[in-house]
Design an enzyme around this catalytic site. Structure first.
Site, PDB file in Angstrom:
ATOM      1  CG  HIS A   1      -1.986  -1.009   1.217  1.00  0.00           C
ATOM      2  ND1 HIS A   1      -2.812  -1.245   0.129  1.00  0.00           N
ATOM      3  CD2 HIS A   1      -2.362  -1.914   2.164  1.00  0.00           C
ATOM      4  CE1 HIS A   1      -3.647  -2.229   0.414  1.00  0.00           C
ATOM      5  NE2 HIS A   1      -3.391  -2.661   1.633  1.00  0.00           N
TER       6      HIS A   1
ATOM      7  CG  ASP B   1      -2.974  -8.407   0.873  1.00  0.00           C
ATOM      8  OD1 ASP B   1      -2.198  -8.618   1.810  1.00  0.00           O
ATOM      9  OD2 ASP B   1      -4.026  -7.735   1.003  1.00  0.00           O
TER      10      ASP B   1
ATOM     11  CG  HIS C   1      -6.839  -5.325   1.878  1.00  0.00           C
ATOM     12  ND1 HIS C   1      -6.329  -6.117   2.874  1.00  0.00           N
ATOM     13  CD2 HIS C   1      -8.100  -5.001   2.250  1.00  0.00           C
ATOM     14  CE1 HIS C   1      -7.236  -6.261   3.831  1.00  0.00           C
ATOM     15  NE2 HIS C   1      -8.320  -5.598   3.466  1.00  0.00           N
TER      16      HIS C   1
END
Length: 309
Positions: free
Chosen positions: A128, A165, A167
């Site tokens: 991220h 993942d 996300h």
């Protein structure tokens, strides 16, 4: 022998008592691997200390501006703080994050020297982290840094990143999507944090493939996605190295998402990857139910050992 790149120093990135990205994630994985019936086939390797790898800072500075790096460092020097509400920095977090990058680079070195997979068991995660902003528990963009580093090595012209993942790896995509020599593929729960990763995003060179999965998706849906989309995309790109952002929060037991996978399903995903290449760097991203996380890593490593050639 299967290499696991790990240091107990990674435990010293402190996130707070109730934070899901906690040191116990690593201890749970280590315990499960050491209890496996093939534990004697694991080669536990400590990451190269940052002071013995002078190029670490140069690699990070290719991705993150010095001003951002100094922000993380100064927060740590002051005893801690936050780069965003979900992303804490403790007294040792800067040093831990630097060592995590070194571990990912070690993973690249090991895989390229042996032609066989390795697992980087490090934290904090990275997918991220944007170039100038940490978020989503992530400080430095480990996978993107590793991919750029790999492209500097002899004989490596194309690197693919597969992010399973739950996300979307918004940071990784933002950093690599304009590089024609890096492909990025993500399977993620649509609408979950950080609410990015639309299927229409294809990258500047048709080098991005996002596969949004609806809440409640099972391994049957993932199998279809792998066979119809993921594998054709990666096979067409023909990478010289595959980096897997190995997050395990798509498990049904995970508290932060709504996908219905089981730990053994990640063994299936690993099988798909191994049909593409054995040059694979697996690097830990998310996964917050300790039991499911540990079992999933075990499933990943076991498939690598079973398919050893």
């Amino acid at each position: 022998m299967f290499p696991i790149i790990f240091s107990e120093f990674f435990m010293l990135h402190e996130t707070g008592r109730l934070h899901p990205e906690r040191p116990e994630r690593l201890s749970a994985i280590v315990e499960a691997l050491e209890a496996s019936p093939w534990a004697d086939l694991l080669d536990w390797q400590k990451p190269t200390p940052v002071e013995k790898r002078p190029g670490v800072m140069a690699q990070i500075e290719q991705i993150h501006p010095q001003s951002y790096i100094e922000t993380i460092q100064q927060l740590a020097v002051k005893g801690g703080g936050h780069v965003d509400p979900d992303t804490p920095v403790s007294r040792l977090s800067y040093d831990v994050a630097l060592l995590a990058v070194s571990a990912w680079l070690d993973g690249v070195d090991r895989v390229l020297s042996t032609g066989t997979p390795a697992f980087v068991l490090a934290r904090p995660p990275g997918h991220h982290a944007l170039s100038s902003r940490g978020m989503g528990f992530c400080l430095f963009s480990n996978a993107a840094i590793a991919a750029h580093y790999a492209l500097e090595q002899p004989g490596i012209e194309r690197v693919a990143i597969l992010d399973w993942d739950v996300h979307h790896g918004n940071g990784t995509q933002a950093i690599v999507e304009n590089n024609p020599n890096i492909a990025y593929c993500s399977l993620h729960q649509w609408g979950a944090y950080p609410r990015t990763g639309a299927a229409k995003e294809r990258g500047a060179h048709d080098n991005v493939l996002n596969i949004p999965m609806v809440a409640g998706s099972t391994v049957a849906h993932y199998r279809q996605a792998f066979e119809n989309e993921v594998m054709p995309f990666l096979q067409n790109f023909q990478p010289d190295l595959l980096i897997v952002s190995a997050g395990y929060d798509a498990n049904a037991a995970d508290p932060l998402a709504g996908i219905e996978l089981q730990p053994e399903d990640f063994g299936l995903f690993t099988d798909y990857c191994l049909t593409l290449t054995r040059r694979i760097v697996f690097g830990l991203e998310g996964g917050y139910d300790l039991k499911a996380l540990a079992k999933s890593v075990v499933a990943t490593v076991e498939r690598c050992l079973l398919q050893k050639t």
